[in-house]
Scaffold this active site. Structure first.
Site, PDB file in Angstrom:
ATOM      1  N   LYS A   1       3.793  35.825  25.360  1.00 22.64           N
ATOM      2  CA  LYS A   1       5.283  36.478  25.879  1.00 22.64           C
ATOM      3  C   LYS A   1       5.408  37.330  26.306  1.00 22.64           C
ATOM      4  O   LYS A   1       4.595  38.306  25.704  1.00 22.64           O
ATOM      5  CB  LYS A   1       6.050  36.392  23.832  1.00 22.64           C
ATOM      6  CG  LYS A   1       6.856  35.179  23.426  1.00 22.64           C
ATOM      7  CD  LYS A   1       7.313  34.919  22.502  1.00 22.64           C
ATOM      8  CE  LYS A   1       6.921  33.704  21.834  1.00 22.64           C
ATOM      9  NZ  LYS A   1       7.789  33.646  20.328  1.00 22.64           N
TER      10      LYS A   1
ATOM     11  N   HIS B   1       8.362  33.322  14.730  1.00 23.52           N
ATOM     12  CA  HIS B   1       8.441  32.411  14.834  1.00 23.52           C
ATOM     13  C   HIS B   1       6.456  32.208  15.967  1.00 23.52           C
ATOM     14  O   HIS B   1       5.956  33.262  17.023  1.00 23.52           O
ATOM     15  CB  HIS B   1       9.133  32.434  16.285  1.00 23.52           C
ATOM     16  CG  HIS B   1      10.902  32.423  15.256  1.00 23.52           C
ATOM     17  ND1 HIS B   1      11.814  32.787  16.385  1.00 23.52           N
ATOM     18  CD2 HIS B   1      10.922  31.969  14.306  1.00 23.52           C
ATOM     19  CE1 HIS B   1      12.880  32.613  15.813  1.00 23.52           C
ATOM     20  NE2 HIS B   1      12.339  32.219  14.436  1.00 23.52           N
TER      21      HIS B   1
ATOM     22  N   TYR C   1      12.913  37.198  27.247  1.00 26.78           N
ATOM     23  CA  TYR C   1      11.384  36.984  27.188  1.00 26.78           C
ATOM     24  C   TYR C   1      10.877  35.619  28.207  1.00 26.78           C
ATOM     25  O   TYR C   1      11.582  35.119  28.079  1.00 26.78           O
ATOM     26  CB  TYR C   1      10.508  37.220  25.724  1.00 26.78           C
ATOM     27  CG  TYR C   1      11.299  35.449  24.334  1.00 26.78           C
ATOM     28  CD1 TYR C   1      10.893  34.336  24.702  1.00 26.78           C
ATOM     29  CD2 TYR C   1      12.886  35.641  23.967  1.00 26.78           C
ATOM     30  CE1 TYR C   1      11.289  33.767  23.829  1.00 26.78           C
ATOM     31  CE2 TYR C   1      13.380  34.976  23.797  1.00 26.78           C
ATOM     32  CZ  TYR C   1      12.680  33.829  23.366  1.00 26.78           C
ATOM     33  OH  TYR C   1      13.501  32.973  22.336  1.00 26.78           O
TER      34      TYR C   1
ATOM     35  N   ASP D   1      15.084  30.370   9.662  1.00 24.24           N
ATOM     36  CA  ASP D   1      14.091  32.096   9.559  1.00 24.24           C
ATOM     37  C   ASP D   1      13.725  32.361   7.651  1.00 24.24           C
ATOM     38  O   ASP D   1      13.182  32.842   7.640  1.00 24.24           O
ATOM     39  CB  ASP D   1      14.658  32.410  10.510  1.00 24.24           C
ATOM     40  CG  ASP D   1      14.674  32.323  11.887  1.00 24.24           C
ATOM     41  OD1 ASP D   1      13.972  31.402  11.838  1.00 24.24           O
ATOM     42  OD2 ASP D   1      15.006  33.607  12.507  1.00 24.24           O
TER      43      ASP D   1
END
Length: 188
Positions: A77, A68, A137, A176
């Site tokens: 991140k 992503h 995250y 995905d």
């Protein structure tokens, strides 16, 4: 690591992506670590980022999430695992980067306490290696579904070597599974 920092920064195969190892203090009772300290983070990354969102996911073994990224509201991140283990992967999609088109993967686990810093402009995903895993995250911008993109996890041009046992297919959602090929995926 600076004199006062409790973080060790280790480079990866991708420009500006680092594995961070926090200092863990342990004794017969257990252990303690600072999972995040803004001053330490800024000193080892050598840039100041503001985190605006924390995310926490729980996944079953062989779940693959990603790859992503967001074209607008790009997210840096800081990722870590608090239960289990994952194979964490980043792909450099920054056209001006010296590592453009390359990928790297690192095992992050509750046991090793390692974190990975992923600056904006990279595709990111992970594969769960243990019966379950909890993945945390911090992000430098908010989730923006309108600008979200997904690079195919198994694109042959990128050639990620996921540590899947022979005959095991990853558990993935429809979004995905519909990830774009390297040639189709938008880049920075």
């Amino acid at each position: 690591m600076t004199a006062q920092s409790k973080l060790v920064k280790k480079p990866t195969a991708i420009h500006d992506v680092f594995v961070l190892e926090p200092k863990v203090f342990g004794d017969e009772r257990g252990w303690f670590t600072e999972s995040f300290n803004a001053q330490d983070f800024a000193s080892v990354i050598e840039q100041d980022y503001e985190f605006v969102q924390d995310n926490h996911s729980f996944s079953q073994q062989w779940t693959l999430r990603g790859l992503h990224y967001q074209m607008e509201k790009t997210q840096g991140k800081l990722v870590r695992v608090v239960t289990g283990a994952v194979f964490d992967v980043v792909v450099d999609i920054r056209t001006q980067s010296p590592t453009y088109g390359k990928w790297c993967g690192v095992e992050l686990s509750a046991e090793n306490h390692q974190q990975m810093w992923i600056p904006p402009g990279l595709a990111h995903g992970f594969l769960v290696l243990t019966p379950t895993a909890e993945f945390l995250y911090k992000t430098t911008d908010y989730y923006d579904p309108k600008s979200e993109a997904c690079l195919a996890w198994n694109d042959p041009t990128v050639g990620i070597q996921w540590p899947l046992p022979e005959g095991v297919s990853p558990n993935m959602n429809a979004k995905d599974l519909a990830g774009l090929s390297w040639d189709q995926a938008p880049k920075f």
